[in-house]
Design a protein around this motif. Structure first.
Motif, PDB file in Angstrom:
ATOM      1  N   SER A 481       0.847  -1.202   0.000  1.00 19.38           N
ATOM      2  CA  SER A 481       0.000   0.000   0.000  1.00 19.38           C
ATOM      3  C   SER A 481       0.885   1.254   0.000  1.00 19.38           C
ATOM      4  O   SER A 481       2.049   1.203   0.408  1.00 19.38           O
ATOM      5  CB  SER A 481      -0.909  -0.014   1.230  1.00 19.38           C
ATOM      6  OG  SER A 481      -0.121   0.031   2.408  1.00 19.38           O
ATOM      7  N   ASN A 486       0.570  -2.059   4.610  1.00 23.25           N
ATOM      8  CA  ASN A 486      -0.280  -3.210   4.275  1.00 23.25           C
ATOM      9  C   ASN A 486       0.335  -3.939   3.079  1.00 23.25           C
ATOM     10  O   ASN A 486       0.738  -3.301   2.107  1.00 23.25           O
ATOM     11  CB  ASN A 486      -1.695  -2.753   3.904  1.00 23.25           C
ATOM     12  CG  ASN A 486      -2.323  -1.923   5.003  1.00 23.25           C
ATOM     13  OD1 ASN A 486      -2.808  -2.447   5.991  1.00 23.25           O
ATOM     14  ND2 ASN A 486      -2.281  -0.599   4.855  1.00 23.25           N
ATOM     15  N   HIS A 552      -8.118  -8.888  11.084  1.00 23.41           N
ATOM     16  CA  HIS A 552      -8.691  -7.761  10.318  1.00 23.41           C
ATOM     17  C   HIS A 552      -8.945  -8.078   8.830  1.00 23.41           C
ATOM     18  O   HIS A 552      -9.376  -7.208   8.102  1.00 23.41           O
ATOM     19  CB  HIS A 552      -7.801  -6.493  10.373  1.00 23.41           C
ATOM     20  CG  HIS A 552      -7.331  -6.155  11.747  1.00 23.41           C
ATOM     21  ND1 HIS A 552      -8.200  -5.964  12.791  1.00 23.41           N
ATOM     22  CD2 HIS A 552      -6.073  -5.982  12.238  1.00 23.41           C
ATOM     23  CE1 HIS A 552      -7.502  -5.688  13.896  1.00 23.41           C
ATOM     24  NE2 HIS A 552      -6.215  -5.710  13.584  1.00 23.41           N
ATOM     25  N   GLU A 555     -12.792  -7.716   7.669  1.00 23.30           N
ATOM     26  CA  GLU A 555     -13.371  -6.400   7.358  1.00 23.30           C
ATOM     27  C   GLU A 555     -12.648  -5.707   6.196  1.00 23.30           C
ATOM     28  O   GLU A 555     -13.146  -4.734   5.648  1.00 23.30           O
ATOM     29  CB  GLU A 555     -13.400  -5.499   8.609  1.00 23.30           C
ATOM     30  CG  GLU A 555     -12.044  -5.164   9.177  1.00 23.30           C
ATOM     31  CD  GLU A 555     -11.881  -5.655  10.607  1.00 23.30           C
ATOM     32  OE1 GLU A 555     -11.450  -4.852  11.438  1.00 23.30           O
ATOM     33  OE2 GLU A 555     -12.197  -6.831  10.888  1.00 23.30           O
ATOM     34  N   THR A 556     -11.473  -6.221   5.828  1.00 29.39           N
ATOM     35  CA  THR A 556     -10.732  -5.595   4.717  1.00 29.39           C
ATOM     36  C   THR A 556     -11.080  -6.264   3.390  1.00 29.39           C
ATOM     37  O   THR A 556     -10.822  -5.723   2.322  1.00 29.39           O
ATOM     38  CB  THR A 556      -9.197  -5.720   4.970  1.00 29.39           C
ATOM     39  OG1 THR A 556      -8.944  -5.295   6.305  1.00 29.39           O
ATOM     40  CG2 THR A 556      -8.395  -4.863   4.027  1.00 29.39           C
ATOM     41  N   LEU A 590      -1.595  -6.660   7.599  1.00 27.86           N
ATOM     42  CA  LEU A 590      -2.469  -5.494   7.689  1.00 27.86           C
ATOM     43  C   LEU A 590      -2.126  -4.670   8.923  1.00 27.86           C
ATOM     44  O   LEU A 590      -1.779  -5.215   9.979  1.00 27.86           O
ATOM     45  CB  LEU A 590      -3.937  -5.942   7.765  1.00 27.86           C
ATOM     46  CG  LEU A 590      -4.431  -6.738   6.541  1.00 27.86           C
ATOM     47  CD1 LEU A 590      -5.791  -7.340   6.821  1.00 27.86           C
ATOM     48  CD2 LEU A 590      -4.499  -5.854   5.306  1.00 27.86           C
ATOM     49  N   THR A 594      -7.547   0.822  11.892  1.00 31.85           N
ATOM     50  CA  THR A 594      -8.462   0.892  10.734  1.00 31.85           C
ATOM     51  C   THR A 594      -8.104   2.045   9.810  1.00 31.85           C
ATOM     52  O   THR A 594      -8.190   1.923   8.582  1.00 31.85           O
ATOM     53  CB  THR A 594      -9.925   1.117  11.221  1.00 31.85           C
ATOM     54  OG1 THR A 594     -10.096   0.431  12.431  1.00 31.85           O
ATOM     55  CG2 THR A 594     -10.914   0.684  10.190  1.00 31.85           C
ATOM     56  N   ARG A 597      -5.716   1.336   7.077  1.00 29.88           N
ATOM     57  CA  ARG A 597      -5.982   0.306   6.063  1.00 29.88           C
ATOM     58  C   ARG A 597      -7.336   0.588   5.378  1.00 29.88           C
ATOM     59  O   ARG A 597      -8.157  -0.300   5.169  1.00 29.88           O
ATOM     60  CB  ARG A 597      -5.913  -1.103   6.664  1.00 29.88           C
ATOM     61  CG  ARG A 597      -6.689  -1.345   7.916  1.00 29.88           C
ATOM     62  CD  ARG A 597      -6.864  -2.833   8.212  1.00 29.88           C
ATOM     63  NE  ARG A 597      -8.072  -3.039   8.986  1.00 29.88           N
ATOM     64  CZ  ARG A 597      -8.132  -2.951  10.307  1.00 29.88           C
ATOM     65  NH1 ARG A 597      -7.049  -2.685  11.001  1.00 29.88           N
ATOM     66  NH2 ARG A 597      -9.283  -3.126  10.930  1.00 29.88           N
ATOM     67  N   VAL A 602      -5.746   0.022   0.662  1.00 25.00           N
ATOM     68  CA  VAL A 602      -5.960  -1.378   0.256  1.00 25.00           C
ATOM     69  C   VAL A 602      -6.168  -1.518  -1.261  1.00 25.00           C
ATOM     70  O   VAL A 602      -5.599  -2.406  -1.902  1.00 25.00           O
ATOM     71  CB  VAL A 602      -7.165  -1.981   1.023  1.00 25.00           C
ATOM     72  CG1 VAL A 602      -7.510  -3.378   0.501  1.00 25.00           C
ATOM     73  CG2 VAL A 602      -6.845  -2.041   2.512  1.00 25.00           C
TER      74      VAL A 602
END
Length: 728
Positions: A481, A486, A552, A555-556, A590, A594, A597, A602
């Motif tokens: 990223s 990430n 995580h 949720e990613t 990750l 939050t 990411r 992402v």
């Protein structure tokens, strides 16, 4: 009381008797005589005059259909026919034969239970015959066969009884081979092959309005010898009077096609994945007119007075004016403004249309072709899978800026009416791209925009749609990223042809139960472990999540999939869609927080990882291909095969059929633009030909770089390729 009014009243009376209803489609290769046959049936039912049947082409309701002499839109009509003392209601859909309008055929098959397949006695079963049969059988629609243009065997080819019998038996054999091949894996279908003895094959001439079948010969005492005498003596009127085509065909329809009560219990499990133990499933199986309303929209058309008219099949309940109904995939309800049945180009309003019928409804503003409309919220029907995909694109722009809003509205309407058309609207440049099945498809659409909507438009040169695909498996690559917190580790590999086909046919998708999807993919040859970790399917590409216990990631995942789709829709070579690729997510690192990411981190990381893996898998351009068949007199054979070879094509087969040579081959769609006028001049107009879409093939290495640069330039992209693409 007018004759028409009488027919409408009789149809209304019969609507409530599903045992006596037959929903049928007429389907065939282009120019084998479907619309002429439909005219005969309408005349037999007293809806048009006997004299003009065959010339009136009543089912080609649009001006451009009459001008071009081909059917473009599927057209519906309801008629009545008395068989063995009982009156039957026949809802008929006349479908197009030209390959560019195959989408209409597929949608029509969803609404009917029987398909009358028409084959030209001289040409025999052709590529499009095979396609329409496949479309019918995949929807669980039972076929019967009508061999048309038998008069040509007698008068033009001067065949004797033996030769003729041989030729007709060969046609029946070919059709049965196709049916056998397509139904061998279908457990819910017994033996649907057609035979003269059973009465599921009819013969005749739609142009001269006579027809025979085994039952009709037994009834009238006519045999083939007598038919040949009358045909040769030019006593066609007498032939028509003694054995009218409409009686033979409509009798065959009433006797051999299933009524909704027989057909729906078999068809519902095929086209609906909802709970088969529910009351709703039972109501659909029983064709219960008092049940909840379930209506499948198979066609949307514009009526200048009433607005949008949705036509389709009522599987349960009764449609009535004023009902508030749900439309799948949209919020809120739509209010039915009118219900009716079709009488050719005209719509006749009625009070209600009960289950088992084909209806025309106004007021369903949110519906598109393929929507499920119901009085209760329900699992929608399976989406209608179209056999071919758009391969050619044209840009369309309004000549004056004032017309722009109207053009955008019209294009949205077009994509509602015809789901095989894809429309991309570029709000910034004012340019709109229409993608369709072929040159004729797009020509018809743009002509209708100009004529029917009165919007003068400029159209660009046709652009061919390409694909990108990898040649080999890649190593594991890393995508990082922008904030470097990430990381995703993925690899890519080509999917087998069987798995790609399974996805394309809708036999494996994310909206089906997981177990069913797994089985389907395993049957197509996917490894058992792999089939258990399918996370997403996009186009004909599959994502596997092979990670274990990564914090995580859940949720990613949504953002990862968004980045993946973006990367696959715009391949690294020329922003063309990627196809047939398996992406494995091996690992991910990750950030705890939050905020670090989010989408801005992402999505680029995913895109980078996907493109890196594709490049490592030596991604290349694929171009759409077309199968070409040319029928041509002997002395023009060289010119015809030269036309294919001169277009980077290859000739696969040449053989004699009757007095003509048949040349079969395959060529790139890009090179086939303008083929029609070239083949005419090369063969002095003596050739007839047809093309079928044949999927995508890798372009030869020598052409790759040139084509990629051409597309990049057209799209305004940088002209140098990333240094990692050094193999092209």
């Amino acid at each position: 009381m007018g004759r028409r009014k009488k027919i409408v009243q009789e149809c209304e009376r019969l609507m409530d008797e599903p045992e006596n209803i037959r929903n049928i489609a007429i389907a065939a290769h282009v120019d084998h005589g479907k619309t002429t046959l439909s005219d005969n049936l309408l005349a037999g039912a007293g809806m048009i005059s006997d004299e003009t049947a065959g010339e009136q082409l009543a089912m080609d309701t649009e001006e451009d259909e009459q001008e071009r002499g081909i059917t473009i839109d599927a057209a519906n009509v309801s008629m009545t026919h008395e068989y063995e003392g009982t009156n039957h209601l026949i809802n008929l859909i006349d479908t197009p034969g030209h390959v560019d309008f195959g989408g209409d055929v597929t949608r029509a098959m969803r609404a009917v239970d029987g398909a009358l397949v028409v084959v030209d006695a001289v040409e025999g079963a052709m590529p499009q015959t095979e396609t329409v049969l496949r479309q019918a059988l995949r929807e669980g629609v039972k076929p019967t066969l009508f061999i048309n243009k038998v008069d040509r065997l007698i008068s033009e080819l001067q065949e004797g009884p033996e030769e003729m019998q041989k030729r007709l038996l060969a046609v029946i054999q070919d059709v049965n081979e196709l049916i056998r091949g397509m139904t061998e894996d279908m457990d819910d279908i017994d033996d649907w092959t057609v035979s003269v003895e059973d009465g599921t094959v009819g013969f005749g001439s739609a142009l001269y309005k006579w027809g025979v079948s085994m039952p009709s010969m037994q009834r009238t005492g006519m045999d083939f010898g007598e038919i040949m005498e009358l045909e040769r003596a030019d006593k066609r009127q007498e032939l028509h009077e003694r054995t009218p085509l409409s009686d033979v065909v409509l009798d065959m329809v009433c006797e051999h096609f299933p009524n909704p009560v027989d057909a729906q219990p078999r068809r519902i499990p095929r086209i609906w994945r909802g709970d088969d133990e529910s009351d709703l499933a039972e109501e659909m199986r029983l064709v219960d007119e008092n049940g909840d309303v379930v209506f499948m929209v198979t066609d949307i058309a514009m009526d200048p007075h009433a607005g949008e008219v949705a036509s389709g099949r009522v599987f349960s309940g009764s449609l009535e004016k004023g009902q508030e109904l749900y439309v799948s995939g949209t919020a809120g309800k739509n209010r039915v403004q009118s219900v009716g049945i079709y009488m050719g180009g005209e719509r006749e309003e009625v009070d209600h249309v009960p289950a088992g019928n084909i209806a025309a409804v106004t007021g369903l503003r949110d519906a598109i072709a393929g929507s499920t409309v119901s009085s209760v919220e329900m699992t929608p029907f399976e989406s209608i899978e179209h056999i071919s995909e758009p391969v050619i694109t044209k840009s369309v722009e309004a000549q004056t800026m004032d017309d722009l809003p109207k053009l955008i509205e019209t294009l949205r309407q077009v994509s509602k009416e015809d789901p095989t058309i894809q429309i991309t609207i570029n709000e910034d440049t004012g340019e709109h791209l229409i993608s369709g099945q072929g040159e004729l498809h797009l020509e018809v659409i743009t002509q209708r925009i100009e004529k029917n909507q009165g919007i003068p438009v400029n159209t660009g040169e046709p652009i061919v749609v390409y694909r990108e695909a990898i040649d080999r498996a890649s190593d594991e690559v890393e995508g990082i990223s922008p904030n470097r917190h990430n990381r995703f580790y993925i690899s890519a590999e080509p999917l087998s042809e069987e798995i790609v086909e399974t996805i394309r046919m809708g036999e494996a998708s994310m909206n089906m139960p997981e177990l069913e999807r797994r089985e389907s993919l395993q049957e197509a040859g996917m490894d058992k472990e792999d089939s258990q970790v399918v996370e997403h399917i996009h186009g004909t590409n599959i994502l596997l999540d092979q990670t274990k216990g990564i914090q995580h990631l859940n949720e990613t995942m949504e953002l990862f999939i968004e980045g993946l789709e973006e990367a696959l829709d715009n391949g690294p070579l020329a922003n063309e869609p990627v196809q047939g690729t398996l992406i494995r997510l091996h690992d991910a690192k990750l950030h705890e927080d939050t905020i670090h990411r989010g989408p801005a981190q992402v999505i680029p990381a995913t895109r980078e990882a996907v493109h890196k893996s594709l490049i490592d898998g030596q991604i290349k351009m694929m171009e759409p291909m077309q199968d070409v068949r040319i029928d041509v007199p002997n002395d023009h054979m060289g010119a015809a095969s030269g036309e294919i070879q001169g277009r980077r094509g290859r000739v696969d087969d040449m053989y004699q059929e009757g007095d003509l040579m048949v040349v079969e081959g395959i060529a790139p769609v890009d090179e086939m633009i303008g083929f029609a006028s070239d083949i005419r001049s090369a063969t002095e107009g003596r050739a007839s030909w047809n093309t079928e879409n044949a999927g995508f093939e890798f372009m030869s290495d020598s052409l790759q770089r040139e084509k990629i640069m051409e597309i990049r330039e057209r799209k305004g992209m940088k002209l140098e390729l990333p240094p990692s693409i050094d193999y092209i």
